[in-house]
Design an enzyme around this catalytic site. Structure first.
Site, short mmCIF file in Angstrom:
data_model
loop_
_atom_site.label_atom_id
_atom_site.label_comp_id
_atom_site.label_asym_id
_atom_site.label_seq_id
_atom_site.Cartn_x
_atom_site.Cartn_y
_atom_site.Cartn_z
N ASP A 12 0.73 -6.75 -10.81
CA ASP A 12 0.73 -6.98 -9.36
C ASP A 12 1.28 -8.36 -9.03
OD1 ASP A 12 -0.48 -4.53 -9.04
OD2 ASP A 12 -2.49 -5.34 -8.69
N ASN A 52 -7.05 -0.09 -12.74
CA ASN A 52 -8.13 -0.67 -11.92
C ASN A 52 -9.38 0.21 -11.94
OD1 ASN A 52 -6.38 -2.72 -11.16
ND2 ASN A 52 -5.84 -1.76 -9.22
N PHE A 102 4.05 -3.93 -8.90
CA PHE A 102 3.60 -3.73 -7.52
C PHE A 102 3.78 -5.07 -6.81
CE2 PHE A 102 -0.04 -3.96 -4.45
CZ PHE A 102 0.37 -2.97 -3.58
N GLN A 172 -0.91 6.65 -2.47
CA GLN A 172 0.40 6.15 -2.07
C GLN A 172 1.53 7.15 -2.31
OE1 GLN A 172 -1.72 4.66 -4.27
NE2 GLN A 172 -1.68 2.44 -4.08
N ASN A 195 -7.57 7.47 1.92
CA ASN A 195 -8.06 6.61 2.99
C ASN A 195 -7.82 7.32 4.32
OD1 ASN A 195 -5.37 6.13 3.82
ND2 ASN A 195 -5.22 4.24 2.61
N GLY A 228 -16.49 1.90 6.42
CA GLY A 228 -17.23 2.68 5.43
C GLY A 228 -16.46 3.88 4.92
N ASP A 257 -9.62 1.33 -5.16
CA ASP A 257 -9.82 1.67 -6.57
C ASP A 257 -11.25 1.33 -7.00
OD1 ASP A 257 -7.10 2.20 -6.44
OD2 ASP A 257 -6.53 0.29 -7.34
#
Length: 326
Positions: A12, A52, A102, A172, A195, A228, A257
């Protein structure tokens, strides 16, 4: 419980932009965007969704196998993961590519603009669940996290053929997946992770309503950041679990993650979904307070304090036997 986590392994490059992206975007020029943001910080850290999640699971005491592809530059990173309890024996090492990259810039509102370079991940289909089971025994769950799209499809097929329960985490990669591909990844999943934005995108890709998604995935977890997480199951009312509040968020990369790792570690311990989600939210609150997705220090006592402060004394008492060994 023995969990194989498949997906990206990456380095990253995390940058911070002190302004707001929204202030630089012209509504009437969205078809001709050409922007450059001057970052005031660069941090280079170990990352990748699968790595992760695997590291979070291992730190919480769950037996974890990492399945993916990395480059010839993986030696030091692999040693770091093994030192933290992750089995990396089934990571395919490319002779031709570097480990994926990333590159992400975060503004002061924690909005992010990111680019992902696949690198060795294009060879991810060479790492299979069949070989994992043949070499080191049966798996209780496989996580199909963002990866080379072809590898995600083949790994999902393997799960069905081998009878391995799986968690679908397209995340993603939804931007690259077609409707039929997305539907194939979701059908039969024990868990589906998205998400809030990805939930809408998944419905657009599949053409399914929320109720129809739950006809194909047993349990759907929709993370909503500071709001949340919502948990849906067919025939049950949606369950909401509050996030653990954080006074000063530092870096949001990897927080989702961490939630997945905490939730699945809770499932490993036989916790009810609500308690498992609370553990996931507590771990996410730790990760968001540091730079880097794997740099956090894990303390059972700290997690219990966060859980008690957010969810009450009885919730902390229920989780205490599972966290004290940490």
């Amino acid at each position: 419980m023995r969990i194989a986590v498949t997906g990206s392994i990456a380095t990253d490059h995390l940058m911070s932009y002190p302004g707001r992206f929204a202030d630089q975007i012209l509504d009437d020029r969205l078809d001709r965007v050409s922007l450059s943001f001057l970052a005031d910080r660069l941090e280079i850290r170990n990352g990748g969704v699968a790595a992760n999640i695997a590291l979070g699971l291992a730190r919480l005491g769950t037996e974890t196998v990492l399945v993916g592809a990395a480059g010839k530059d993986f030696t030091e990173y692999g040693a770091w993961l093994r030192d933290n309890g992750v089995d990396t024996a089934h990571v395919h090492i490319s002779r031709n590519h570097h480990t994926a990259r990333f590159v992400c810039t975060t503004d002061r509102d924690h909005n992010q603009v990111a680019t992902f370079y696949a690198g060795a991940m294009v060879e991810a289909s060479r790492a299979t669940l069949t070989s994992v089971q043949e070499r080191s025994g049966a798996l209780d769950l496989a996580v199909v996290a963002p990866n080379d799209p072809g590898a995600m499809q083949s790994l999902t097929r393997e799960c069905r053929r081998l009878g391995i329960p799986f968690a679908a985490d397209p995340s993603q990669q939804l931007a690259r997946l077609t409707g039929p591909e997305t539907r194939r990844l979701v059908r039969g999943a024990r868990f589906l992770f998205t998400n809030e934005y990805e939930a809408r995108l998944l419905q657009e890709r599949t053409g399914w309503s929320r109720a129809e998604v739950l006809c194909h995935a047993e349990t759907w977890l929709v993370t909503r950041g500071a709001a949340g997480v919502d948990i849906g199951r067919a025939g049950h009312p949606w369950l909401h679990v509050d996030a653990v509040p954080v006074a000063v968020p530092v870096e949001p990369t990897g927080v989702g993650d961490a939630f997945r790792a905490g939730f699945l570690a809770g499932i490993d311990r036989g916790l009810a979904y609500e308690q498992a989600a609370r553990l996931g939210c507590a771990l996410a609150s730790v990760v968001i307070q540091v730079i880097g997705t794997q740099e956090y220090k894990l303390s059972g006592a700290r997690l219990l304090l966060e859980i008690e402060a957010t969810y009450g004394f009885s919730a902390a008492c229920e989780l205490e036997p599972h966290l004290t060994p940490l």
